[in-house]
Every structure is written in structure tokens, then in C-alpha cells.
Design a protein around this motif. Structure first.
Motif, short mmCIF file in Angstrom:
data_model
loop_
_atom_site.label_atom_id
_atom_site.label_comp_id
_atom_site.label_asym_id
_atom_site.label_seq_id
_atom_site.Cartn_x
_atom_site.Cartn_y
_atom_site.Cartn_z
N LYS A 1 0.85 -1.18 0.00
CA LYS A 1 0.00 0.00 0.00
C LYS A 1 0.89 1.23 0.00
O LYS A 1 1.78 1.37 0.83
N ASP A 2 0.65 2.15 -0.90
CA ASP A 2 1.43 3.38 -0.97
C ASP A 2 0.78 4.46 -0.13
O ASP A 2 -0.43 4.64 -0.16
N GLY A 3 1.60 5.19 0.62
CA GLY A 3 1.12 6.34 1.38
C GLY A 3 0.29 5.94 2.59
O GLY A 3 0.23 4.79 2.98
N ILE A 4 -0.32 6.96 3.18
CA ILE A 4 -1.20 6.74 4.33
C ILE A 4 -2.50 7.49 4.10
O ILE A 4 -2.54 8.47 3.37
N GLY A 5 -3.55 7.02 4.74
CA GLY A 5 -4.83 7.72 4.67
C GLY A 5 -4.86 8.84 5.69
O GLY A 5 -4.26 8.76 6.75
N PHE A 6 -5.55 9.92 5.34
CA PHE A 6 -5.70 11.02 6.27
C PHE A 6 -7.05 11.69 6.06
O PHE A 6 -7.69 11.51 5.03
N VAL A 7 -7.48 12.42 7.07
CA VAL A 7 -8.69 13.24 6.97
C VAL A 7 -8.25 14.69 7.14
O VAL A 7 -7.29 14.97 7.86
N ALA A 8 -8.92 15.58 6.46
CA ALA A 8 -8.61 17.00 6.56
C ALA A 8 -9.89 17.77 6.82
O ALA A 8 -10.98 17.34 6.42
N CYS A 9 -9.75 18.87 7.52
CA CYS A 9 -10.92 19.72 7.77
C CYS A 9 -10.50 21.18 7.74
O CYS A 9 -9.34 21.52 7.96
N ARG A 10 -11.46 22.02 7.44
CA ARG A 10 -11.24 23.46 7.39
C ARG A 10 -12.09 24.09 8.49
O ARG A 10 -13.29 23.84 8.59
N LEU A 11 -11.43 24.90 9.31
CA LEU A 11 -12.13 25.66 10.35
C LEU A 11 -11.85 27.13 10.06
O LEU A 11 -10.77 27.63 10.33
N GLY A 12 -12.82 27.78 9.45
CA GLY A 12 -12.59 29.14 8.99
C GLY A 12 -11.54 29.11 7.90
O GLY A 12 -11.65 28.36 6.93
N ALA A 13 -10.48 29.88 8.06
CA ALA A 13 -9.40 29.91 7.07
C ALA A 13 -8.32 28.88 7.37
O ALA A 13 -7.41 28.69 6.57
N ARG A 19 -4.05 11.76 10.69
CA ARG A 19 -3.99 10.38 10.19
C ARG A 19 -5.38 9.77 10.31
O ARG A 19 -6.10 10.01 11.28
N ASP A 20 -5.77 8.99 9.33
CA ASP A 20 -7.10 8.37 9.29
C ASP A 20 -7.16 7.17 10.24
O ASP A 20 -7.14 6.02 9.82
N HIS A 21 -7.21 7.48 11.53
CA HIS A 21 -7.23 6.42 12.54
C HIS A 21 -7.77 6.99 13.85
O HIS A 21 -7.24 7.97 14.37
N CYS A 22 -8.85 6.40 14.35
CA CYS A 22 -9.39 6.79 15.64
C CYS A 22 -8.63 6.01 16.71
O CYS A 22 -8.69 4.78 16.73
N ARG A 60 -7.07 22.00 18.27
CA ARG A 60 -5.99 21.82 19.26
C ARG A 60 -5.28 20.48 19.07
O ARG A 60 -5.22 19.66 19.97
N ALA A 61 -4.76 20.28 17.87
CA ALA A 61 -3.94 19.11 17.52
C ALA A 61 -4.64 17.78 17.74
O ALA A 61 -3.99 16.77 17.95
N GLY A 62 -5.97 17.77 17.68
CA GLY A 62 -6.71 16.52 17.79
C GLY A 62 -6.78 15.96 19.20
O GLY A 62 -6.98 14.76 19.38
N ALA A 63 -6.66 16.81 20.21
CA ALA A 63 -6.73 16.35 21.60
C ALA A 63 -8.10 15.75 21.87
O ALA A 63 -9.13 16.32 21.51
N GLY A 64 -8.12 14.58 22.51
CA GLY A 64 -9.38 13.94 22.86
C GLY A 64 -10.10 14.71 23.95
O GLY A 64 -9.46 15.24 24.87
N LEU A 65 -11.41 14.76 23.86
CA LEU A 65 -12.19 15.45 24.88
C LEU A 65 -12.52 14.53 26.05
O LEU A 65 -12.92 14.99 27.11
N GLU A 66 -12.38 13.24 25.84
CA GLU A 66 -12.58 12.26 26.91
C GLU A 66 -11.34 11.38 26.96
O GLU A 66 -10.96 10.80 25.96
N GLY A 67 -10.70 11.26 28.08
CA GLY A 67 -9.55 10.37 28.21
C GLY A 67 -8.27 10.95 27.63
O GLY A 67 -8.17 12.13 27.33
N ASP A 68 -7.29 10.08 27.46
CA ASP A 68 -5.95 10.48 27.03
C ASP A 68 -5.72 10.35 25.54
O ASP A 68 -4.63 10.62 25.07
N HIS A 69 -6.70 9.90 24.79
CA HIS A 69 -6.50 9.66 23.36
C HIS A 69 -6.41 10.98 22.60
O HIS A 69 -7.03 11.97 22.98
N LEU A 71 -5.75 12.44 18.29
CA LEU A 71 -5.48 12.14 16.89
C LEU A 71 -4.02 12.45 16.58
O LEU A 71 -3.38 13.23 17.28
N GLU A 72 -3.53 11.85 15.50
CA GLU A 72 -2.16 12.11 15.07
C GLU A 72 -2.19 13.20 14.00
O GLU A 72 -2.57 12.95 12.86
N PRO A 73 -1.79 14.44 14.37
CA PRO A 73 -1.81 15.52 13.38
C PRO A 73 -0.72 15.33 12.33
O PRO A 73 0.35 14.79 12.61
#
Length: 91
Positions: A1-13, A19-22, A60-69, A71-73
Motif C-alpha cells: 500500500k502506498d502512502g497513508i490515509g488522512f482526513v482534513a478539515c477546514r475551520l474558517g481559514a 492520520r485516518d485512525h481513531c 488543538r492538535a486533535g486532543a481527545g475530549l474524553e480520556g488520554d486519546h 489524533l495524530e496531526p
């Protein structure tokens, strides 16, 4: 498999990529929703996993709102109007 999957989002500008992984349920984030936290502005949205409903602070760099998890920015680069995602070495 080439590359990695990712998700992107826009918040305002601002653009963010993760990384595409919960880290809570270990599933893909494809289909994740951006939701507004009660009482917060629309500039500070949270990313919600479509499988386990874990919530992450997209601004805020994908900080989890519950627990220590969290996301990987992934760094987004823009050169001459073209966006690129920087993938860590070894991936």
C-alpha cells in the motif's frame, strides 16, 4: 500500500490534517463529522468519530475530549497555492 490515509478539515481559514485512525476504537475516520460544542463558536469545532463517537478538538492538535486519546496531526504545507501533507519518515 502506498502512502497513508488522512482526513482534513477546514475551520474558517485554517486547515488541519490527521492520520485516518481513531485511537479510541482503531477504526477509520472516513465519515467523521465536525460538530459545534455547546456554547462554543463555530471556529472551534470538534471532530467526531463515525464509529465510536469519540470526540477530538480539531483546532488543538486533535486532543481527545474524553480520556488520554488524541489524533495524530499531520503538517499541511502550502506552496504556490498547492496544499501538500507532510508524512512522517518511515511511514
Amino acid at each position: 500500500k502506498d502512502g497513508i490515509g488522512f482526513v482534513a478539515c477546514r475551520l474558517g481559514a485554517d486547515l488541519f490534517a490527521y492520520r485516518d485512525h481513531c485511537p479510541t476504537c482503531h477504526e477509520s475516520l472516513v465519515g467523521a463529522l465536525l460538530e459545534r460544542r455547546l456554547g462554543d463558536s463555530s471556529a472551534n469545532l470538534i471532530l467526531v468519530c463515525p464509529h465510536c463517537r469519540a470526540r477530538y478538538d480539531a483546532r488543538r492538535a486533535g486532543a481527545g475530549l474524553e480520556g488520554d486519546h488524541h489524533l495524530e496531526p499531520l503538517p499541511l504545507l502550502q506552496r504556490d497555492g498547492v496544499l501538500s501533507v507532510a508524512v512522517p519518515a518511515g511511514v
